[in-house]
Design a protein around this motif. Structure first.
Motif, mmCIF file in Angstrom:
data_model
loop_
_atom_site.group_PDB
_atom_site.id
_atom_site.type_symbol
_atom_site.label_atom_id
_atom_site.label_comp_id
_atom_site.label_asym_id
_atom_site.label_seq_id
_atom_site.Cartn_x
_atom_site.Cartn_y
_atom_site.Cartn_z
ATOM 1 N N VAL A 5 6.393 4.332 1.208
ATOM 2 C CA VAL A 5 6.961 2.992 1.110
ATOM 3 C C VAL A 5 6.697 2.451 -0.291
ATOM 4 O O VAL A 5 5.556 2.114 -0.631
ATOM 5 C CB VAL A 5 6.377 2.047 2.170
ATOM 6 C CG1 VAL A 5 7.003 0.667 2.034
ATOM 7 C CG2 VAL A 5 6.601 2.610 3.573
ATOM 8 N N GLU A 6 7.766 2.389 -1.079
ATOM 9 C CA GLU A 6 7.679 1.891 -2.449
ATOM 10 C C GLU A 6 8.001 0.400 -2.481
ATOM 11 O O GLU A 6 8.832 -0.082 -1.691
ATOM 12 C CB GLU A 6 8.655 2.628 -3.361
ATOM 13 C CG GLU A 6 8.451 4.132 -3.451
ATOM 14 C CD GLU A 6 9.286 4.928 -2.455
ATOM 15 O OE1 GLU A 6 9.402 6.156 -2.621
ATOM 16 O OE2 GLU A 6 9.853 4.324 -1.520
ATOM 17 N N SER A 7 7.375 -0.300 -3.415
ATOM 18 C CA SER A 7 7.634 -1.734 -3.583
ATOM 19 C C SER A 7 7.274 -2.141 -5.004
ATOM 20 O O SER A 7 6.669 -1.370 -5.749
ATOM 21 C CB SER A 7 6.827 -2.549 -2.572
ATOM 22 O OG SER A 7 5.441 -2.376 -2.795
ATOM 23 N N VAL A 24 1.289 5.666 1.070
ATOM 24 C CA VAL A 24 1.550 6.973 1.666
ATOM 25 C C VAL A 24 0.826 7.074 3.001
ATOM 26 O O VAL A 24 -0.368 6.775 3.096
ATOM 27 C CB VAL A 24 1.067 8.099 0.739
ATOM 28 C CG1 VAL A 24 1.378 9.473 1.342
ATOM 29 C CG2 VAL A 24 1.695 7.965 -0.640
ATOM 30 N N SER A 25 1.531 7.528 4.031
ATOM 31 C CA SER A 25 0.902 7.753 5.326
ATOM 32 C C SER A 25 1.406 9.066 5.905
ATOM 33 O O SER A 25 2.429 9.598 5.476
ATOM 34 C CB SER A 25 1.192 6.603 6.293
ATOM 35 O OG SER A 25 2.581 6.466 6.493
ATOM 36 N N GLY A 26 0.673 9.601 6.843
ATOM 37 C CA GLY A 26 1.116 10.808 7.535
ATOM 38 C C GLY A 26 0.604 12.097 6.940
ATOM 39 O O GLY A 26 0.990 13.174 7.375
ATOM 40 N N ARG A 27 -0.232 12.012 5.923
ATOM 41 C CA ARG A 27 -0.856 13.215 5.374
ATOM 42 C C ARG A 27 -2.150 12.801 4.689
ATOM 43 O O ARG A 27 -2.410 11.612 4.505
ATOM 44 C CB ARG A 27 0.045 13.942 4.394
ATOM 45 C CG ARG A 27 0.320 13.206 3.084
ATOM 46 C CD ARG A 27 0.846 14.168 2.020
ATOM 47 N NE ARG A 27 -0.191 15.096 1.585
ATOM 48 C CZ ARG A 27 0.072 16.214 0.934
ATOM 49 N NH1 ARG A 27 1.318 16.577 0.678
ATOM 50 N NH2 ARG A 27 -0.906 17.014 0.550
ATOM 51 N N THR A 28 -2.926 13.804 4.302
ATOM 52 C CA THR A 28 -4.181 13.531 3.616
ATOM 53 C C THR A 28 -3.882 13.152 2.176
ATOM 54 O O THR A 28 -3.490 13.988 1.371
ATOM 55 C CB THR A 28 -5.099 14.751 3.668
ATOM 56 O OG1 THR A 28 -5.299 15.122 5.036
ATOM 57 C CG2 THR A 28 -6.439 14.432 3.020
ATOM 58 N N ASP A 72 -5.331 4.582 -5.720
ATOM 59 C CA ASP A 72 -6.467 4.030 -4.984
ATOM 60 C C ASP A 72 -6.546 4.800 -3.677
ATOM 61 O O ASP A 72 -5.770 4.540 -2.746
ATOM 62 C CB ASP A 72 -6.270 2.529 -4.745
ATOM 63 C CG ASP A 72 -7.468 1.877 -4.078
ATOM 64 O OD1 ASP A 72 -8.267 2.598 -3.426
ATOM 65 O OD2 ASP A 72 -7.613 0.646 -4.188
ATOM 66 N N ASN A 73 -7.465 5.758 -3.617
ATOM 67 C CA ASN A 73 -7.528 6.613 -2.427
ATOM 68 C C ASN A 73 -7.945 5.846 -1.177
ATOM 69 O O ASN A 73 -7.591 6.225 -0.062
ATOM 70 C CB ASN A 73 -8.483 7.775 -2.680
ATOM 71 C CG ASN A 73 -7.906 8.790 -3.653
ATOM 72 O OD1 ASN A 73 -6.694 8.832 -3.882
ATOM 73 N ND2 ASN A 73 -8.770 9.605 -4.243
ATOM 74 N N ALA A 74 -8.699 4.770 -1.350
ATOM 75 C CA ALA A 74 -9.113 3.973 -0.195
ATOM 76 C C ALA A 74 -7.934 3.260 0.448
ATOM 77 O O ALA A 74 -7.979 2.917 1.634
ATOM 78 C CB ALA A 74 -10.169 2.958 -0.619
ATOM 79 N N THR A 77 -2.662 4.584 -1.794
ATOM 80 C CA THR A 77 -1.624 3.969 -2.621
ATOM 81 C C THR A 77 -1.654 4.543 -4.039
ATOM 82 O O THR A 77 -2.731 4.743 -4.611
ATOM 83 C CB THR A 77 -1.812 2.449 -2.675
ATOM 84 O OG1 THR A 77 -1.755 1.926 -1.341
ATOM 85 C CG2 THR A 77 -0.723 1.799 -3.512
ATOM 86 N N VAL A 78 -0.466 4.780 -4.560
ATOM 87 C CA VAL A 78 -0.310 5.172 -5.954
ATOM 88 C C VAL A 78 0.498 4.084 -6.661
ATOM 89 O O VAL A 78 1.412 3.498 -6.057
ATOM 90 C CB VAL A 78 0.353 6.559 -6.081
ATOM 91 C CG1 VAL A 78 1.739 6.587 -5.447
ATOM 92 C CG2 VAL A 78 0.407 7.023 -7.519
#
Length: 120
Positions: A5-7, A24-28, A72-74, A77-78
């Motif tokens: 999901v981009e914004s 990003v969701s659905g993967r590591t 931000d891995n927590a 998000t990229v």
């Protein structure tokens, strides 16, 4: 199934700045290399910037020195900080996990992207 999901896109004057986000969701996420891509009307989708799981960065020549990719891995998000924007940066921007070593987007669906329009 990976969801992207981009914004953060919008209309900005030349010389201005925008910060794009991609959740990003659905993967590591923590072990994924990530890339930003863009597609202008009537053109191919091109690589813009990439970041490894360890924080290594690379940029296309057209944006080097103006754009900064971060993650931000927590927050899974990229980000893409875009400064000194030019009319030729106008495009729809997408993020995608990329293959290690090649920055090639992995197979699977793309997100909806976020439109960036830079006026002269």
């Amino acid at each position: 199934q990976v969801q992207l999901v981009e914004s953060g896109g919008g209309l900005v004057q030349a010389g201005g700045s925008l910060r794009l986000s991609c959740v990003v969701s659905g993967r590591t996420f923590n072990t994924a290399n990530m890339g930003w891509f863009r597609q202008a009307p009537g053109k191919e989708r091109d690589f813009v910037a990439g970041i490894t799981w360890g924080g290594g960065r690379t940029y296309s020549d057209s944006v080097k020195g103006r754009f900064t990719i971060s993650r931000d891995n927590a927050k899974n998000t990229v980000y893409l900080q875009m400064n000194n924007l030019k009319p030729e940066d106008t495009a729809v921007y997408f993020c995608k996990p990329v293959s290690r070593g090649s920055w090639t987007p992995v197979s699977g669906s793309w997100g909806q992207g976020t439109q960036v329009t830079v006026s002269s």
